[in-house]
Motif scaffolding. Structure first.
Motif, PDB file in Angstrom:
ATOM      1  N   PHE A   1       0.804  -1.236   0.000  1.00 35.29           N
ATOM      2  CA  PHE A   1       0.000   0.000   0.000  1.00 35.29           C
ATOM      3  C   PHE A   1       0.834   1.282   0.000  1.00 35.29           C
ATOM      4  CE2 PHE A   1      -2.980  -3.149   1.747  1.00 35.29           C
ATOM      5  CZ  PHE A   1      -4.037  -2.961   0.868  1.00 35.29           C
ATOM      6  N   ILE A   2       2.130   1.182   0.271  1.00 38.26           N
ATOM      7  CA  ILE A   2       2.958   2.398   0.245  1.00 38.26           C
ATOM      8  C   ILE A   2       3.939   2.316  -0.924  1.00 38.26           C
ATOM      9  CG2 ILE A   2       4.549   3.868   1.532  1.00 38.26           C
ATOM     10  CD1 ILE A   2       3.325   2.751   4.119  1.00 38.26           C
ATOM     11  N   SER A   3       4.976   1.508  -0.765  1.00 40.48           N
ATOM     12  CA  SER A   3       5.961   1.343  -1.841  1.00 40.48           C
ATOM     13  C   SER A   3       6.891   0.179  -1.512  1.00 40.48           C
ATOM     14  CB  SER A   3       6.790   2.625  -1.989  1.00 40.48           C
ATOM     15  OG  SER A   3       7.885   2.385  -2.860  1.00 40.48           O
ATOM     16  N   PRO A   4       7.231  -0.636  -2.509  1.00 45.73           N
ATOM     17  CA  PRO A   4       8.173  -1.734  -2.245  1.00 45.73           C
ATOM     18  C   PRO A   4       9.619  -1.253  -2.109  1.00 45.73           C
ATOM     19  CG  PRO A   4       7.533  -1.739  -4.544  1.00 45.73           C
ATOM     20  CD  PRO A   4       6.694  -0.689  -3.880  1.00 45.73           C
ATOM     21  N   VAL A   5       9.859  -0.006  -2.483  1.00 46.79           N
ATOM     22  CA  VAL A   5      11.235   0.522  -2.458  1.00 46.79           C
ATOM     23  C   VAL A   5      11.799   0.533  -1.043  1.00 46.79           C
ATOM     24  CG1 VAL A   5      12.647   2.559  -2.936  1.00 46.79           C
ATOM     25  CG2 VAL A   5      10.795   1.918  -4.503  1.00 46.79           C
ATOM     26  N   TYR A   6      10.909   0.821  -0.067  1.00 46.51           N
ATOM     27  CA  TYR A   6      11.370   0.970   1.325  1.00 46.51           C
ATOM     28  C   TYR A   6      11.037  -0.256   2.171  1.00 46.51           C
ATOM     29  CZ  TYR A   6      11.378   5.721  -0.472  1.00 46.51           C
ATOM     30  OH  TYR A   6      11.588   6.831  -1.250  1.00 46.51           O
ATOM     31  N   LYS A   7      11.019  -1.428   1.574  1.00 47.10           N
ATOM     32  CA  LYS A   7      10.594  -2.640   2.288  1.00 47.10           C
ATOM     33  C   LYS A   7      11.365  -2.857   3.587  1.00 47.10           C
ATOM     34  CE  LYS A   7      10.326  -7.655   1.841  1.00 47.10           C
ATOM     35  NZ  LYS A   7      10.683  -8.826   1.028  1.00 47.10           N
ATOM     36  N   ASP A   8      12.677  -2.736   3.530  1.00 43.90           N
ATOM     37  CA  ASP A   8      13.481  -2.980   4.736  1.00 43.90           C
ATOM     38  C   ASP A   8      13.264  -1.890   5.778  1.00 43.90           C
ATOM     39  OD1 ASP A   8      14.523  -5.302   3.694  1.00 43.90           O
ATOM     40  OD2 ASP A   8      16.211  -4.301   2.749  1.00 43.90           O
ATOM     41  N   ALA A   9      12.987  -0.679   5.314  1.00 42.34           N
ATOM     42  CA  ALA A   9      12.814   0.434   6.260  1.00 42.34           C
ATOM     43  C   ALA A   9      11.567   0.253   7.124  1.00 42.34           C
ATOM     44  CB  ALA A   9      12.731   1.750   5.492  1.00 42.34           C
ATOM     45  N   TYR A  10      10.522  -0.386   6.579  1.00 36.09           N
ATOM     46  CA  TYR A  10       9.284  -0.550   7.346  1.00 36.09           C
ATOM     47  C   TYR A  10       9.531  -1.355   8.626  1.00 36.09           C
ATOM     48  CZ  TYR A  10       7.345   0.815   2.820  1.00 36.09           C
ATOM     49  OH  TYR A  10       7.073   1.477   1.653  1.00 36.09           O
ATOM     50  N   THR A  11      10.420  -2.340   8.530  1.00 40.09           N
ATOM     51  CA  THR A  11      10.737  -3.143   9.714  1.00 40.09           C
ATOM     52  C   THR A  11      11.258  -2.262  10.837  1.00 40.09           C
ATOM     53  OG1 THR A  11      11.238  -5.092   8.394  1.00 40.09           O
ATOM     54  CG2 THR A  11      12.202  -5.002  10.598  1.00 40.09           C
ATOM     55  N   PHE A  12      12.146  -1.372  10.486  1.00 36.46           N
ATOM     56  CA  PHE A  12      12.794  -0.584  11.526  1.00 36.46           C
ATOM     57  C   PHE A  12      11.916   0.579  11.999  1.00 36.46           C
ATOM     58  CE2 PHE A  12      16.051  -2.810   9.141  1.00 36.46           C
ATOM     59  CZ  PHE A  12      16.612  -3.530  10.172  1.00 36.46           C
ATOM     60  N   VAL A  13      10.989   1.021  11.148  1.00 38.57           N
ATOM     61  CA  VAL A  13       9.986   1.981  11.616  1.00 38.57           C
ATOM     62  C   VAL A  13       9.090   1.302  12.663  1.00 38.57           C
ATOM     63  CG1 VAL A  13       7.957   3.311  10.939  1.00 38.57           C
ATOM     64  CG2 VAL A  13      10.007   3.355   9.512  1.00 38.57           C
ATOM     65  N   ALA A  14       8.693   0.066  12.383  1.00 37.76           N
ATOM     66  CA  ALA A  14       7.882  -0.684  13.350  1.00 37.76           C
ATOM     67  C   ALA A  14       8.663  -0.919  14.634  1.00 37.76           C
ATOM     68  CB  ALA A  14       7.453  -2.022  12.732  1.00 37.76           C
ATOM     69  N   LEU A  15       9.959  -1.222  14.489  1.00 39.21           N
ATOM     70  CA  LEU A  15      10.802  -1.443  15.661  1.00 39.21           C
ATOM     71  C   LEU A  15      10.889  -0.179  16.521  1.00 39.21           C
ATOM     72  CD1 LEU A  15      12.836  -3.120  17.279  1.00 39.21           C
ATOM     73  CD2 LEU A  15      14.605  -2.400  15.650  1.00 39.21           C
ATOM     74  N   LEU A  16      11.091   0.968  15.883  1.00 38.22           N
ATOM     75  CA  LEU A  16      11.168   2.226  16.620  1.00 38.22           C
ATOM     76  C   LEU A  16       9.848   2.536  17.321  1.00 38.22           C
ATOM     77  CD1 LEU A  16      13.170   4.469  14.111  1.00 38.22           C
ATOM     78  CD2 LEU A  16      13.934   3.613  16.336  1.00 38.22           C
ATOM     79  N   ALA A  17       8.736   2.256  16.640  1.00 34.54           N
ATOM     80  CA  ALA A  17       7.426   2.507  17.251  1.00 34.54           C
ATOM     81  C   ALA A  17       7.237   1.647  18.502  1.00 34.54           C
ATOM     82  CB  ALA A  17       6.323   2.217  16.233  1.00 34.54           C
ATOM     83  N   ILE A  18       7.662   0.376  18.417  1.00 33.35           N
ATOM     84  CA  ILE A  18       7.548  -0.510  19.574  1.00 33.35           C
ATOM     85  C   ILE A  18       8.431  -0.011  20.717  1.00 33.35           C
ATOM     86  CG2 ILE A  18       8.183  -2.812  20.417  1.00 33.35           C
ATOM     87  CD1 ILE A  18       5.557  -2.876  19.027  1.00 33.35           C
ATOM     88  N   LEU A  19       9.643   0.426  20.383  1.00 34.49           N
ATOM     89  CA  LEU A  19      10.557   0.892  21.429  1.00 34.49           C
ATOM     90  C   LEU A  19      10.029   2.149  22.123  1.00 34.49           C
ATOM     91  CD1 LEU A  19      14.041   0.340  19.720  1.00 34.49           C
ATOM     92  CD2 LEU A  19      13.053  -0.924  21.643  1.00 34.49           C
ATOM     93  N   VAL A  20       9.297   2.978  21.370  1.00 31.68           N
ATOM     94  CA  VAL A  20       8.746   4.207  21.949  1.00 31.68           C
ATOM     95  C   VAL A  20       7.566   3.889  22.869  1.00 31.68           C
ATOM     96  CG1 VAL A  20       7.502   6.342  21.428  1.00 31.68           C
ATOM     97  CG2 VAL A  20       9.533   5.712  20.100  1.00 31.68           C
ATOM     98  N   PHE A  21       6.641   3.046  22.400  1.00 33.05           N
ATOM     99  CA  PHE A  21       5.405   2.819  23.151  1.00 33.05           C
ATOM    100  C   PHE A  21       5.470   1.586  24.061  1.00 33.05           C
ATOM    101  CE2 PHE A  21       4.100   5.210  19.346  1.00 33.05           C
ATOM    102  CZ  PHE A  21       3.518   6.301  19.976  1.00 33.05           C
TER     103      PHE A  21
END
Length: 289
Positions: free
Chosen positions: A255-275
């Protein structure tokens, strides 16, 4: 709706690979209180060894032989050379040791098989169409094998005497020794399981991607992220964290872009670390690290 189901299946299949890697990392950590940064090389070795054997013997035998060889290598040579001499050293020494051996193994693969990426022999290709949903057969195989392996691992750990001895060793090695448990054998068995999980991940993920010398490191990085998302030290957390990251990657890629596939993992990781700084299952690790 059909496309959402298809994306979910793809995400769960990818997440299953991350879950296997995360489970291997957690098993090693719980027993030895160290990280194995060469875990990705078990993925790499199993993929290349099985691909080479497929030209000689049937694909299923090639996989069994590759998994067995890598698992035994992890329990014997790797464990004895990399961990055991440093078992009483500080945490950092073991990490550096595993990093060094990981680099050695990766370069050994590069020397033997070359650095050029190449396809993995197809052994379970094709697509099933169910109610308008196209399901890749390889993804179904990944889900089935991962589910079966996790179930067998759970039954072994919770329903057998050896599993109870491994859990006792993970909780307190000194107390386990006083109870007559041979800690060295339990550590070797732990490395056996970690190498087995890594090698199974290798033969399952290899058909999806090209064989490259970086595939082990890439898979281990996602597995490591999954352990943090799930809660470091938690076995259920490793599984849930892996599946969750796979779903995040699949839906964000669609739904966003396949270009940043690996980045999504680390965005999710950062979100978990914050909350949820301790991860979903909230294991306490500060006392061990």
């Amino acid at each position: 709706m059909a496309s959402l189901v298809q994306i979910a299946v793809n995400g769960l299949a990818q997440g299953s690979i991350y879950a296997l890697m995360a489970l291997a990392i957690v098993v090693i950590y719980n027993t030895t209180e160290t990280f194995n940064f060469a875990q990705g090389e078990f993925v790499l070795l199993a993929a290349y060894v099985s691909a080479s054997l497929m030209g000689i013997i049937p694909w299923y035998l090639a996989m069994l032989v590759a998994v067995a060889v890598i698992a035994l290598f992890g329990a014997t040579v790797f464990q004895r050379v990399v961990y055991w001499p440093l078992r009483n050293a500080t945490f950092e020494f073991v990490i550096v040791s595993t990093l060094g051996v990981g680099l050695f193994l990766r370069n050994m693969v590069k020397i033997i098989w070359g650095a050029i990426a190449r396809p993995y022999p197809e052994y379970f290709g094709g697509v099933w169409r169910v109610a308008g949903v196209s399901i890749v057969k390889q993804h179904v195989l990944i889900l089935a094998m991962t589910g079966g392996l996790i179930l067998l691992f759970y039954l072994f750990m919770m329903k057998t005497t050896v599993g109870a001895m491994m859990r006792a060793t993970a909780q307190n090695k000194r107390a386990a020794t006083l109870m007559g448990i041979k800690v060295s054998q339990m550590v070797a068995l732990t490395y056996f399981f970690a190498a087995l999980l890594g090698s199974v991940a290798g033969i399952l993920v290899a058909p999806i991607f090209f064989l490259t010398i970086d595939m082990g490191m890439a898979t281990m990085t996602k597995g490591f992220a999954a352990t943090i998302v799930g809660g470091f030290g938690s076995i259920p957390g490793a599984i849930v964290g892996g599946l969750l990251l796979g779903l995040v990657e699949a839906f964000a890629t669609a739904f966003i872009s396949p270009v940043y596939k690996d980045a999504y993992t680390f965005v999710a990781l950062l979100a978990i670390l914050v909350f949820l700084p301790r991860g979903i299952f909230g294991e306490r690790i500060a006392e061990k690290v």
